[in-house]
Design a protein around this motif. Structure first.
Motif, PDB file in Angstrom:
ATOM      1  N   GLU A  81       0.834  -1.201   0.000  1.00  0.00           N
ATOM      2  CA  GLU A  81       0.000   0.000   0.000  1.00  0.00           C
ATOM      3  C   GLU A  81       0.869   1.252   0.000  1.00  0.00           C
ATOM      4  N   GLU A  82       1.907   1.240   0.808  1.00  0.00           N
ATOM      5  CA  GLU A  82       2.774   2.416   0.889  1.00  0.00           C
ATOM      6  C   GLU A  82       3.397   2.729  -0.464  1.00  0.00           C
ATOM      7  N   LEU A  83       3.930   1.710  -1.156  1.00  0.00           N
ATOM      8  CA  LEU A  83       4.558   1.954  -2.448  1.00  0.00           C
ATOM      9  C   LEU A  83       3.534   2.414  -3.482  1.00  0.00           C
ATOM     10  N   LEU A  84       2.358   1.815  -3.505  1.00  0.00           N
ATOM     11  CA  LEU A  84       1.325   2.243  -4.448  1.00  0.00           C
ATOM     12  C   LEU A  84       0.946   3.702  -4.210  1.00  0.00           C
ATOM     13  N   PHE A  85       0.849   4.087  -2.950  1.00  0.00           N
ATOM     14  CA  PHE A  85       0.545   5.474  -2.617  1.00  0.00           C
ATOM     15  C   PHE A  85       1.653   6.395  -3.138  1.00  0.00           C
ATOM     16  N   ARG A  86       2.912   6.029  -2.869  1.00  0.00           N
ATOM     17  CA  ARG A  86       4.041   6.870  -3.299  1.00  0.00           C
ATOM     18  C   ARG A  86       4.126   6.962  -4.821  1.00  0.00           C
ATOM     19  N   ILE A  87       3.906   5.843  -5.526  1.00  0.00           N
ATOM     20  CA  ILE A  87       3.948   5.865  -6.990  1.00  0.00           C
ATOM     21  C   ILE A  87       2.873   6.805  -7.528  1.00  0.00           C
ATOM     22  N   THR A  88       1.682   6.739  -6.964  1.00  0.00           N
ATOM     23  CA  THR A  88       0.584   7.576  -7.435  1.00  0.00           C
ATOM     24  C   THR A  88       0.845   9.046  -7.109  1.00  0.00           C
ATOM     25  N   LYS A  89       1.319   9.313  -5.918  1.00  0.00           N
ATOM     26  CA  LYS A  89       1.526  10.702  -5.512  1.00  0.00           C
ATOM     27  C   LYS A  89       2.739  11.330  -6.194  1.00  0.00           C
ATOM     28  N   TYR A  90       3.869  10.603  -6.234  1.00  0.00           N
ATOM     29  CA  TYR A  90       5.122  11.197  -6.696  1.00  0.00           C
ATOM     30  C   TYR A  90       5.558  10.749  -8.085  1.00  0.00           C
ATOM     31  N   GLY A  91       4.862   9.775  -8.685  1.00  0.00           N
ATOM     32  CA  GLY A  91       5.272   9.229  -9.974  1.00  0.00           C
ATOM     33  C   GLY A  91       6.206   8.050  -9.760  1.00  0.00           C
ATOM     34  N   SER A  92       6.264   7.168 -10.740  1.00  0.00           N
ATOM     35  CA  SER A  92       7.022   5.923 -10.562  1.00  0.00           C
ATOM     36  C   SER A  92       8.512   6.159 -10.402  1.00  0.00           C
ATOM     37  N   ALA A  93       9.094   7.028 -11.199  1.00  0.00           N
ATOM     38  CA  ALA A  93      10.545   7.229 -11.114  1.00  0.00           C
ATOM     39  C   ALA A  93      10.947   7.780  -9.744  1.00  0.00           C
ATOM     40  N   ALA A  94      10.241   8.792  -9.258  1.00  0.00           N
ATOM     41  CA  ALA A  94      10.566   9.381  -7.957  1.00  0.00           C
ATOM     42  C   ALA A  94      10.307   8.397  -6.827  1.00  0.00           C
ATOM     43  N   ALA A  95       9.190   7.674  -6.901  1.00  0.00           N
ATOM     44  CA  ALA A  95       8.847   6.732  -5.835  1.00  0.00           C
ATOM     45  C   ALA A  95       9.849   5.596  -5.752  1.00  0.00           C
ATOM     46  N   LEU A  96      10.388   5.210  -6.894  1.00  0.00           N
ATOM     47  CA  LEU A  96      11.350   4.104  -6.929  1.00  0.00           C
ATOM     48  C   LEU A  96      12.790   4.595  -6.934  1.00  0.00           C
ATOM     49  N   LEU A  97      12.970   5.907  -6.790  1.00  0.00           N
ATOM     50  CA  LEU A  97      14.305   6.519  -6.772  1.00  0.00           C
ATOM     51  C   LEU A  97      15.133   6.064  -7.964  1.00  0.00           C
ATOM     52  N   SER A  98      14.541   6.237  -9.146  1.00  0.00           N
ATOM     53  CA  SER A  98      15.168   5.765 -10.373  1.00  0.00           C
ATOM     54  C   SER A  98      15.070   6.831 -11.453  1.00  0.00           C
ATOM     55  N   ASP A  99      16.067   6.856 -12.311  1.00  0.00           N
ATOM     56  CA  ASP A  99      15.995   7.739 -13.471  1.00  0.00           C
ATOM     57  C   ASP A  99      15.788   6.927 -14.751  1.00  0.00           C
ATOM     58  N   ASP A 100      15.334   5.693 -14.591  1.00  0.00           N
ATOM     59  CA  ASP A 100      15.073   4.810 -15.724  1.00  0.00           C
ATOM     60  C   ASP A 100      13.916   5.389 -16.541  1.00  0.00           C
ATOM     61  N   PRO A 101      14.142   5.723 -17.815  1.00  0.00           N
ATOM     62  CA  PRO A 101      13.087   6.339 -18.626  1.00  0.00           C
ATOM     63  C   PRO A 101      11.904   5.409 -18.899  1.00  0.00           C
ATOM     64  N   VAL A 102      12.051   4.122 -18.646  1.00  0.00           N
ATOM     65  CA  VAL A 102      10.952   3.191 -18.857  1.00  0.00           C
ATOM     66  C   VAL A 102       9.812   3.450 -17.859  1.00  0.00           C
ATOM     67  N   LEU A 103      10.138   4.072 -16.723  1.00  0.00           N
ATOM     68  CA  LEU A 103       9.152   4.364 -15.683  1.00  0.00           C
ATOM     69  C   LEU A 103       8.458   5.683 -16.017  1.00  0.00           C
ATOM     70  N   SER A 104       7.207   5.621 -16.428  1.00  0.00           N
ATOM     71  CA  SER A 104       6.567   6.827 -16.947  1.00  0.00           C
ATOM     72  C   SER A 104       5.295   7.244 -16.215  1.00  0.00           C
TER      73      SER A 104
END
Length: 163
Positions: free
Chosen positions: A103-126
């Motif tokens: 739940e925490e990760l889903l919340f962070r992905i939705t609020k901050y976007g996948s790249a920020a939530a996963l601390l990644s600069d991978d362009p595949v995360l959109s």
């Protein structure tokens, strides 16, 4: 250390702990009553609350369905990067991987976007950020709506995994 100093320090520490606890409790959205539970340190999805799920259904229709599909089915070929190297929107039903995330990760992905939530600069995360577009209660409501669509056994697995 003198006893009076220890007593004053104890009251100070207890006061700070109380203020932090009250601040976390206030993170619950006043419209839905869902939010962060300071007693368990968990976000509170409410897939069994009809009012929250109804609100989440509308938020999903207005903000998520254009990418993730009207029926949570995701985009076609969602596991294959598109011509820009980005992964299309995955399904949010039980066929996708949404329920594999806490739940925490889903919340962070939705609020901050996948790249920020996963601390990644991978362009595949959109996945874009919805901070500033949706308030926390709306994010929790839409995630509650999504979870409410999963079969009970998947919801129970997600509950266990989120703990």
């Amino acid at each position: 250390m003198p006893r009076r100093t220890i007593t004053l320090l104890s009251f100070f520490v207890l006061g700070i702990v109380g203020l932090v606890g009250a601040g976390l409790w206030l993170m619950a959205d006043p419209k839905t009553g869902i939010g962060f539970d300071p007693t368990t340190s968990e976000f509170l999805f409410a897939p069994n609350n009809p009012e929250v799920v109804a609100m989440g259904s509308q938020v999903y229709a207005d903000n998520c369905a254009s990418c993730h599909g009207d029926n949570l089915q995701g985009a076609a070929n969602w596991q294959t990067p598109d011509e820009n190297g980005q992964l299309p929107a995955p399904p949010h039903d039980q066929t996708g991987h949404t329920w594999h995330h806490s739940e925490e990760l889903l919340f962070r992905i939705t609020k901050y976007g996948s790249a920020a939530a996963l601390l990644s600069d991978d362009p595949v995360l959109s996945m874009p950020a919805f901070e500033g577009i949706l308030h926390d209660g709306e994010i929790l409501a839409v995630l509650s709506f999504i979870k409410a669509q999963w079969p009970k056994d998947v919801q129970e697995m997600h509950d266990r995994m989120s703990r």
